[in-house]
Write an enzyme that holds these catalytic residues in place. Structure first.
Site, short mmCIF file in Angstrom:
data_model
loop_
_atom_site.label_atom_id
_atom_site.label_comp_id
_atom_site.label_asym_id
_atom_site.label_seq_id
_atom_site.Cartn_x
_atom_site.Cartn_y
_atom_site.Cartn_z
N SER A 143 0.99 -1.11 -0.11
CA SER A 143 0.07 -0.03 0.00
C SER A 143 0.87 1.13 0.01
O SER A 143 2.12 1.02 0.48
CB SER A 143 -0.66 -0.04 1.29
OG SER A 143 -1.42 1.19 1.46
N TYR A 156 -1.80 -0.67 10.82
CA TYR A 156 -1.69 -1.06 9.28
C TYR A 156 -0.63 -0.87 8.59
O TYR A 156 0.02 -1.50 7.95
CB TYR A 156 -2.92 -0.33 8.81
CG TYR A 156 -3.30 -0.56 7.30
CD1 TYR A 156 -3.90 -1.65 6.71
CD2 TYR A 156 -2.78 0.55 6.21
CE1 TYR A 156 -4.08 -2.04 5.58
CE2 TYR A 156 -3.10 0.29 4.89
CZ TYR A 156 -3.74 -1.01 4.52
OH TYR A 156 -4.06 -1.19 3.18
#
Lengths: 261, 260
Positions: A143, A156
Site C-alpha cells: 500500500s 496497518y
C-alpha cells in the site's frame, strides 16, 4: 491474452481489488483459484464470472488466510484441481485505524495475523509448487501506507511496511529459481469499504480527492491492471519492486501549494 | 493485456540506438504514430524506414538535444506533422567517464545538459500539447533514469547527478501536471545491454562483477525496458504518476546477493 492457461491464485477475491483482479485474470485467459472468508459471496462471484464468457475460468475456495490449516487446504485444492500455482496475488487484508495506545494487543495481533502472517502463510504453502515448477510470479498487496507514514494508522502501516520489505527479501531469495516477487502499493481505491467510509464520514471523499495530485479516486480495475502487468511475461526482468498506483501521492512532499510567489 | 496505442502520437528522444530505439519500434508496433529524434540522421532514417516498411508510421527530426531551440522546433514540428502529441518518451542520455577532480567543467555541463536539462526543455516545449480535458485519455511523459539515479557509480559523478535529478524532476512534474491529466513517470533500468553499456560490459572482469550483483544473474535486454515503457504510456496505468519503476533483475534491492 497475457495469462492464457496460467494457474493463478488470488486471496481475498470476493470483493474490491481482489474481485476486480479475478475478473481481469479471467479476461486474460487465466485459470484463477480465488479465496475469501465469505462462502456465499465467493460462490456468487464465481458464478457471475464464469457466466460472463471470459476465456479464463474462476474457482472459489473458502479460506481465511490467517488460519494455517485453511491455507494448507487451499494450496492442496489448487494443486489437485489445477496443478502447480504459477501466479500468486497475495491480496487479502484488513484495515485498522488508531494510535498505538488505542490499539489493544488483540487488535494489533488480528491485523498482523491477516495482513502480514496471512501473506507469509500463503507464500509458505504455495512456494513449493512454484519451486517445483522453477517458475512463478508473486504479487503482494502492499500500500502507499507500506511506503510512508499515515496519521492514526500505526498497526496497518506497520503490517504493510513489513510486506514491502518481505517483497524485497523474497525477490532476492528466489531470483535464481525463476520466481519473481513484486508488490503493488495502491493509494485509496474505490471498494465497498471505501464507499462506506465516504457515506459515513461527511466530507471524506472530498478530502481524499484534494489530497491526491490527480484529484480523483482510483477504480479497483486500475490496480488490477498493474497486477496483470506484474504477473505477465512482459516484466521478466522486474523483481523486488513495490509499485505505487497512487495518483502521485507518494511523489508529493505534502507541502501546501501557496500559488506562485 | 494487449497494449493498443492506435491513434496515439508519440515523440521519442534518443531513438537512434539502445533503449530509445527499441521503445520507438515497440510504440510503432502497438499502432502509434511515432516521431523519433536523435543527432544521427543516418540511424534515424534507418529506424523510420524499418518502421514504415513494417506498416507503421514514423517520421524523424534530427535534433541536438543540447539546443533548446532545436527541441522547441522539433516538438512543434512533431505536433504539426502528427496532428497532436499524446506520449513523450525521453531516452536521450550519455556519459563522459572520469574522476570528478579531473573532469573539465565543459564535460560536466555536457552530461548534465544532455541528460537532465534536455528533459526540462522537452517538458517545457511539450506541455502545451499534453494537457487533457477529462473526456479524453491521459497524456504521458516518461523519462529514463538509471541505477545511477540511486547509487553512486565510479567515474560517473555527472551521470549519476543527472539521473538522480531526473527522478525528482519526474516527481515534481507529476505533482504539477496531475490535474491536467498528464502522467509523469520514470523507469530506472539496471544493467541493460545497449551500445552505452557495452563498453563497460565487454571488459570481462567488470562484466563478472556486475553480474554477481544482480540477483537474477543476467543482464537485461532493451525489450525488458520497452515492455515496462509500453505499460507506463498506456491507459492501463492512468492512476500511476510520479512513480519510479526499476527494471533491474532485483539489483537495486540487493545489499549483496547469494553465492552461486
Amino acid at each position: 491474452m497475457e495469462l492464457l492457461n496460467k494457474i493463478s491464485v488470488i486471496t481475498g477475491g470476493t470483493s474490491g481489488i481482489g474481485k476486480a483482479t479475478v475478473i481481469r485474470f479471467a479476461e486474460e485467459g487465466a485459470k484463477v483459484a480465488f479465496c475469501g472468508r465469505r462462502s456465499d459471496q465467493g460462490k456468487q462471484v464465481e458464478k457471475e464470472i464464469n457466466a460472463a464468457g471470459y476465456p479464463g475460468q474462476a474457482y472459489f475456495f473458502p479460506c481465511d488466510v490467517s488460519i494455517e490449516q485453511e491455507v494448507k487446504e487451499f494450496a492442496a485444492f489448487v494443486k489437485e484441481k489445477l496443478g502447480n500455482c504459477e501466479v500468486l496475488f497475495n491480496n487479502a487484508g484488513i484495515h485498522l485505524a488508531g494510535k498505538l495506545h488505542e490499539t489493544p494487543p488483540q487488535e494489533w495481533d488480528r491485523i498482523m495475523n491477516v495482513d502480514l502472517r496471512g501473506a507469509y502463510l500463503v507464500c509458505y504453502y504455495f512456494l513449493p509448487q512454484m519451486l517445483e515448477k522453477k517458475y512463478g510470479t508473486i504479487i503482494n498487496m502492499s500500500s502507499v501506507s507500506g511506503l510512508l507514514g499515515d496519521t492514526e494508522m500505526v498497526a496497518y502501516n506497520t503490517a504493510k511496511g513489513a510486506i514491502t520489505n518481505m517483497t524485497r527479501c523474497m525477490a532476492l531469495d528466489y531470483a535464481m529459481d525463476g520466481i519473481r516477487v513484486n508488490a503493488v502499493c495502491p493509494g485509496i481505491t474505490r471498494s465497498e469499504i471505501v464507499e462506506h467510509t465516504f457515506t459515513s464520514i461527511k466530507g471524506a471523499e472530498e478530502k481524499f480527492k484534494a489530497a491526491y495530485p490527480v484529484h480523483y479516486i482510483a477504480e479497483a480495475v486500475e490496480v488490477a491492471n498493474a497486477v496483470v502487468f506484474l504477473a505477465s511475461r512482459k516484466c521478466d526482468f522486474i523483481t523486488g519492486v513495490n509499485l505505487p498506483i497512487d495518483g502521485g501521492i507518494t511523489a508529493h512532499t505534502g507541502q501546501p501549494y501557496m500559488g506562485t510567489y | 493485456m494487449v497494449i493498443d496505442l492506435s491513434g496515439k502520437a508519440c515523440l521519442v528522444t534518443g531513438a537512434s540506438s539502445g533503449i530509445g530505439n527499441e521503445i520507438a519500434r515497440r510504440l510503432a508496433n502497438s499502432g502509434a504514430d511515432v516521431a523519433v529524434t536523435a543527432r544521427n540522421v543516418e540511424k534515424l532514417s534507418q529506424l523510420t524506414e524499418i518502421i514504415n516498411q513494417n506498416g507503421g508510421n514514423a517520421i524523424y527530426f534530427p535534433v541536438d538535444i543540447l539546443n533548446e531551440k532545436e527541441i522547441d522546433s522539433c516538438v512543434n514540428s512533431a505536433y504539426k506533422k502528427l496532428g497532436k502529441l499524446d506520449i513523450i518518451v525521453h531516452c536521450a542520455g550519455m556519459t563522459i567517464k572520469g574522476l570528478l577532480q579531473d573532469m573539465q567543467p565543459t564535460d560536466w555541463d555536457t552530461v548534465i545538459d544532455t541528460n537532465l536539462r534536455s528533459a526540462f526543455s522537452l517538458a517545457r516545449a511539450s506541455w502545451k500539447y499534453l494537457q487533457r480535458p477529462e473526456a479524453e485519455q491521459n497524456a504521458k511523459f516518461l523519462v529514463i533514469g538509471s541505477v545511477g539515479s540511486f547509487f553512486g557509480i565510479p567515474l560517473s559523478a555527472a551521470y549519476c547527478a543527472s539521473k538522480g535529478g531526473l527522478v525528482q524532476l519526474a516527481k515534481s512534474l507529476a505533482v504539477e501536471w496531475a490535474s491536467q491529466r498528464i502522467n509523469v513517470n520514470i523507469i530506472c533500468p539496471g544493467y541493460i545491454r545497449t551500445p552505452l553499456s557495452e563498453s563497460v560490459l565487454k571488459i570481462g572482469e567488470t562484466y563478472q562483477k556486475v553480474l554477481s550483483r544482480i540477483p537474477m544473474r543476467r543482464i537485461g535486454s532493451t525489450e525488458d525496458v520497452a515492455n515496462a515503457a509500453l505499460f507506463l504510456v498506456s491507459p492501463l496505468s492512468d492512476y500511476i504518476t510520479g512513480t519510479t519503476l526499476n527494471v533491474d533483475g532485483g539489483l537495486m534491492n540487493a545489499a549483496y546477493t547469494m553465492d552461486n
